[in-house]
Enzyme design. Structure first.
Site, PDB file in Angstrom:
ATOM      1  N   SER A 176      -1.104  -4.398  -1.374  1.00  0.00           N
ATOM      2  CA  SER A 176      -2.254  -3.748  -0.737  1.00  0.00           C
ATOM      3  C   SER A 176      -2.731  -2.610  -1.631  1.00  0.00           C
ATOM      4  CB  SER A 176      -1.819  -3.154   0.610  1.00  0.00           C
ATOM      5  OG  SER A 176      -2.788  -2.252   1.114  1.00  0.00           O
ATOM      6  N   TYR A 189       3.680   1.385   6.620  1.00  0.00           N
ATOM      7  CA  TYR A 189       2.986   0.334   5.861  1.00  0.00           C
ATOM      8  C   TYR A 189       2.816   0.743   4.392  1.00  0.00           C
ATOM      9  CZ  TYR A 189      -0.628  -3.170   4.803  1.00  0.00           C
ATOM     10  OH  TYR A 189      -1.343  -4.210   4.262  1.00  0.00           O
TER      11      TYR A 189
HETATM   12  C1  BGC Z   1      -4.579  -3.183   5.475  1.00  0.00           C
HETATM   13  C2  BGC Z   1      -5.900  -3.220   6.211  1.00  0.00           C
HETATM   14  C3  BGC Z   1      -6.875  -2.229   5.594  1.00  0.00           C
HETATM   15  C4  BGC Z   1      -6.936  -2.373   4.080  1.00  0.00           C
HETATM   16  C5  BGC Z   1      -7.784  -1.294   3.428  1.00  0.00           C
HETATM   17  C6  BGC Z   1      -4.839  -3.396   4.016  1.00  0.00           C
HETATM   18  O1  BGC Z   1      -3.637  -3.464   3.310  1.00  0.00           O
HETATM   19  O2  BGC Z   1      -3.712  -4.179   6.019  1.00  0.00           O
HETATM   20  O3  BGC Z   1      -5.698  -2.909   7.585  1.00  0.00           O
HETATM   21  O4  BGC Z   1      -8.160  -2.429   6.135  1.00  0.00           O
HETATM   22  O5  BGC Z   1      -5.643  -2.339   3.540  1.00  0.00           O
HETATM   23  O6  BGC Z   1      -7.534  -0.012   3.909  1.00  0.00           O
END
Ligand code: BGC
Length: 291
Positions: A176, A189
């Site tokens: 991410s 996260y």
């Molecule tokens: C998340 C999303 C988010 C995106 C940008 C991703 O890794 O799971 O919820 O919209 O990152 O912020």
């Protein structure tokens, strides 16, 4: 004779030379076998469909909805591809091992792992429970460790199969933008994705001599069920666009295109890359003016 070209290297080691330029309509993953974790919906689903379209046989992994997993299998079959659905919670070692065994039973070999399964359990930091912390780390980080390790064991045993690929195996971690962008309210996260970055790079360094390539794709805001709140109303979408210099939300296919490339021999000299597919979200959009 000194080795100075990729062709010399390939000849010395009895490997096929680097790929010639892509041919129109070519299936760049023909004959390859892939596992895509968390592929009953969202980014994983699109990656599974994309790999199949590029010629790979695919294990569609799901953790809860068999119906959705089977639906993706049917879509792949309807397009002329081959797939099976396999249930496994990637945070559980025995279930991961059973899934890889099932993949080998069905397809005989494995060439590609897309380690995608992930989730969010958001909370203000002082209200985050230990269960919320653990569940996210267990699935997003430990789950990737377990799947990458299992794939590596197979790739190492198998070695290069020159008829399908010049590499012994390809691992793609779906990470991410939050492996570098801190994220208030999502500490578990962001910590899990930061962990994926150095896990991926360390594995890449260790396995490159075995011709196993390991890379990550780091999606920005992609239109999937995980972040519905961020795009479903016009107001939310407009506010999201303040964070995206390219001024559109990403679609799951944007990630599938990158995954096909990283899984194919067209990226053969790429290992340890964190590929941001984010419309420029990591470019500090707040600095477009000011600073
Ligand atoms: C998340 C999303 C988010 C995106 C940008 C991703 O890794 O799971 O919820 O919209 O990152 O912020």
């Amino acid at each position: 004779m000194p080795i100075d070209t990729a062709a010399d290297y390939a000849a010395k080691h009895g490997l096929p030379a680097a790929k010639p330029p892509a041919q129109p309509g070519e299936k760049s993953l023909a004959g390859q076998k892939a596992i895509v974790t968390g592929s009953s919906s969202g980014i994983g689903r699109s990656v599974a469909l994309g790999l199949a379209q590029a010629g790979a046989d695919v294990v569609v992994n799901y953790s809860s909805s068999e119906a959705k997993g089977l639906e993706v299998v049917r879509e792949i079959e309807a397009a002329g591809g081959k797939a099976i659905a396999v249930k496994a919670d990637v945070s559980q070692e025995d279930q991961v091992q059973a899934m890889f065994a099932q993949a080998l039973d069905a397809f005989g070999t494995l060439d590609i792992l897309v380690s995608n399964a992930g989730l969010q359990r958001d909370a203000a930091f002082d209200e985050m429970t230990l269960d919320e912390w653990r569940r996210v780390i267990d699935v997003n980080l430990t789950g990737q460790f377990l799947c990458c390790r299992e794939a590596t064991r197979i790739f190492k045993r198998q070695g290069v199969r020159p008829d399908v690929s010049v590499a012994a195996g390809k691992i793609i971690c779906i990470s991410s933008v939050h492996d570098v962008i801190p994220w208030a309210g999502h500490v578990n996260y962001a910590a899990s994705k930061g962990g994926v970055m150095l896990m991926m790079k360390s594995i890449a360094q260790e396995l490159a001599p075995l011709r196993i390539r390991v890379n990550s794709i780091c999606p920005g805001a992609i239109r999937t069920p995980i972040n519905t709140e961020a795009w479903e109303t016009p107001e939310a979408y407009a506010s999201l666009m303040n964070l995206v210099p390219y001024k559109r939300i990403g679609e799951p296919e944007d990630i599938a295109h990158a995954a096909i490339w990283l899984a194919s021999d067209y990226s053969d000299y790429v290992s340890g890359l964190n590929l941001y597919v984010d419309g420029g979200m990591t470019l500090y959009p707040g600095f477009e003016s000011g600073g």
